[in-house]
Design a protein around this motif. Structure first.
Motif, PDB file in Angstrom:
ATOM      1  N   GLN A  69       0.814  -1.217   0.000  1.00  0.00           N
ATOM      2  CA  GLN A  69       0.000   0.000   0.000  1.00  0.00           C
ATOM      3  C   GLN A  69       0.849   1.270   0.000  1.00  0.00           C
ATOM      4  O   GLN A  69       0.340   2.359   0.145  1.00  0.00           O
ATOM      5  N   ARG A  70       2.156   1.106  -0.129  1.00  0.00           N
ATOM      6  CA  ARG A  70       3.092   2.227  -0.226  1.00  0.00           C
ATOM      7  C   ARG A  70       3.038   3.157   0.991  1.00  0.00           C
ATOM      8  O   ARG A  70       3.108   4.371   0.871  1.00  0.00           O
ATOM      9  N   CYS A  71       2.947   2.573   2.171  1.00  0.00           N
ATOM     10  CA  CYS A  71       2.947   3.396   3.389  1.00  0.00           C
ATOM     11  C   CYS A  71       4.349   3.900   3.706  1.00  0.00           C
ATOM     12  O   CYS A  71       4.520   4.924   4.359  1.00  0.00           O
ATOM     13  N   GLY A  72       5.374   3.161   3.271  1.00  0.00           N
ATOM     14  CA  GLY A  72       6.750   3.567   3.505  1.00  0.00           C
ATOM     15  C   GLY A  72       7.270   3.273   4.899  1.00  0.00           C
ATOM     16  O   GLY A  72       8.410   3.588   5.214  1.00  0.00           O
ATOM     17  N   GLU A  73       6.455   2.677   5.753  1.00  0.00           N
ATOM     18  CA  GLU A  73       6.865   2.414   7.134  1.00  0.00           C
ATOM     19  C   GLU A  73       8.097   1.523   7.216  1.00  0.00           C
ATOM     20  O   GLU A  73       8.917   1.673   8.116  1.00  0.00           O
ATOM     21  N   CYS A  74       8.252   0.614   6.294  1.00  0.00           N
ATOM     22  CA  CYS A  74       9.409  -0.285   6.316  1.00  0.00           C
ATOM     23  C   CYS A  74      10.685   0.432   5.903  1.00  0.00           C
ATOM     24  O   CYS A  74      11.785  -0.105   6.062  1.00  0.00           O
ATOM     25  N   CYS A  75      10.572   1.659   5.398  1.00  0.00           N
ATOM     26  CA  CYS A  75      11.721   2.398   4.878  1.00  0.00           C
ATOM     27  C   CYS A  75      12.293   3.401   5.881  1.00  0.00           C
ATOM     28  O   CYS A  75      13.091   4.258   5.516  1.00  0.00           O
ATOM     29  N   PHE A  76      11.896   3.289   7.126  1.00  0.00           N
ATOM     30  CA  PHE A  76      12.465   4.137   8.167  1.00  0.00           C
ATOM     31  C   PHE A  76      13.485   3.331   8.952  1.00  0.00           C
ATOM     32  O   PHE A  76      13.326   2.127   9.152  1.00  0.00           O
ATOM     33  N   GLU A  77      14.552   4.007   9.364  1.00  0.00           N
ATOM     34  CA  GLU A  77      15.623   3.324  10.087  1.00  0.00           C
ATOM     35  C   GLU A  77      15.097   2.692  11.367  1.00  0.00           C
ATOM     36  O   GLU A  77      14.161   3.198  11.992  1.00  0.00           O
ATOM     37  N   LYS A  78      15.713   1.586  11.726  1.00  0.00           N
ATOM     38  CA  LYS A  78      15.334   0.849  12.933  1.00  0.00           C
ATOM     39  C   LYS A  78      16.509   0.847  13.895  1.00  0.00           C
ATOM     40  O   LYS A  78      17.668   0.888  13.489  1.00  0.00           O
ATOM     41  N   LYS A  79      16.202   0.792  15.180  1.00  0.00           N
ATOM     42  CA  LYS A  79      17.204   0.629  16.227  1.00  0.00           C
ATOM     43  C   LYS A  79      16.744  -0.505  17.119  1.00  0.00           C
ATOM     44  O   LYS A  79      15.551  -0.754  17.258  1.00  0.00           O
ATOM     45  N   ILE A  80      17.691  -1.166  17.734  1.00  0.00           N
ATOM     46  CA  ILE A  80      17.368  -2.249  18.668  1.00  0.00           C
ATOM     47  C   ILE A  80      17.750  -1.784  20.068  1.00  0.00           C
ATOM     48  O   ILE A  80      18.902  -1.385  20.301  1.00  0.00           O
ATOM     49  N   ASP A  81      16.784  -1.820  20.982  1.00  0.00           N
ATOM     50  CA  ASP A  81      17.070  -1.385  22.346  1.00  0.00           C
ATOM     51  C   ASP A  81      17.772  -2.499  23.134  1.00  0.00           C
ATOM     52  O   ASP A  81      18.029  -3.584  22.616  1.00  0.00           O
ATOM     53  N   LYS A  82      18.076  -2.238  24.393  1.00  0.00           N
ATOM     54  CA  LYS A  82      18.822  -3.181  25.229  1.00  0.00           C
ATOM     55  C   LYS A  82      18.087  -4.497  25.444  1.00  0.00           C
ATOM     56  O   LYS A  82      18.693  -5.521  25.708  1.00  0.00           O
ATOM     57  N   LYS A  83      16.769  -4.470  25.326  1.00  0.00           N
ATOM     58  CA  LYS A  83      15.964  -5.684  25.505  1.00  0.00           C
ATOM     59  C   LYS A  83      15.796  -6.466  24.205  1.00  0.00           C
ATOM     60  O   LYS A  83      15.149  -7.497  24.176  1.00  0.00           O
ATOM     61  N   GLY A  84      16.344  -5.921  23.107  1.00  0.00           N
ATOM     62  CA  GLY A  84      16.233  -6.587  21.820  1.00  0.00           C
ATOM     63  C   GLY A  84      14.995  -6.204  21.036  1.00  0.00           C
ATOM     64  O   GLY A  84      14.718  -6.781  19.987  1.00  0.00           O
ATOM     65  N   THR A  85      14.265  -5.216  21.518  1.00  0.00           N
ATOM     66  CA  THR A  85      13.071  -4.749  20.825  1.00  0.00           C
ATOM     67  C   THR A  85      13.468  -3.827  19.673  1.00  0.00           C
ATOM     68  O   THR A  85      14.291  -2.933  19.848  1.00  0.00           O
ATOM     69  N   VAL A  86      12.884  -4.068  18.513  1.00  0.00           N
ATOM     70  CA  VAL A  86      13.174  -3.237  17.348  1.00  0.00           C
ATOM     71  C   VAL A  86      12.264  -2.020  17.383  1.00  0.00           C
ATOM     72  O   VAL A  86      11.039  -2.143  17.484  1.00  0.00           O
ATOM     73  N   LEU A  87      12.878  -0.847  17.314  1.00  0.00           N
ATOM     74  CA  LEU A  87      12.146   0.411  17.338  1.00  0.00           C
ATOM     75  C   LEU A  87      12.324   1.131  16.009  1.00  0.00           C
ATOM     76  O   LEU A  87      13.447   1.268  15.513  1.00  0.00           O
ATOM     77  N   THR A  88      11.230   1.595  15.444  1.00  0.00           N
ATOM     78  CA  THR A  88      11.290   2.371  14.207  1.00  0.00           C
ATOM     79  C   THR A  88      11.560   3.823  14.569  1.00  0.00           C
ATOM     80  O   THR A  88      10.895   4.386  15.433  1.00  0.00           O
TER      81      THR A  88
END
Length: 85
Positions: A12-31
């Protein structure tokens, strides 16, 4: 229409997957709020879509085979919905 064209039309071309991700200390992926340098933030389209995999080493081609392992995709992703993930 071939299978690849059908798959591409699901997006649907939302582009959400095209933002950088970071992984916090608990291993959770944050956009983050930082888009890929090739993402047009107004249209949410990649400016180099057909060359994206060669130009950006972090770009991942989304396929039915790898989607289940990509837990950082938003829940409202059309691909996830299509595959009931």
């Amino acid at each position: 229409m071939d299978d690849n064209q059908h798959w591409e039309q699901i997006c649907q071309r939302c582009g959400e997957c095209c933002f950088e991700k970071k992984i916090d200390k608990k291993g959770t992926v944050l956009t983050t709020s930082v888009p890929c340098r090739f993402l047009d933030i107004h249209t949410r389209n990649c400016r180099i879509y057909h060359q994206r995999l060669q130009a950006e080493e972090d770009c991942i081609k989304l396929t039915p085979d790898n989607l289940a392992g990509l837990d950082w995709l938003p829940l409202n992703c059309a691909y996830r919905k299509h595959l009931n993930l």
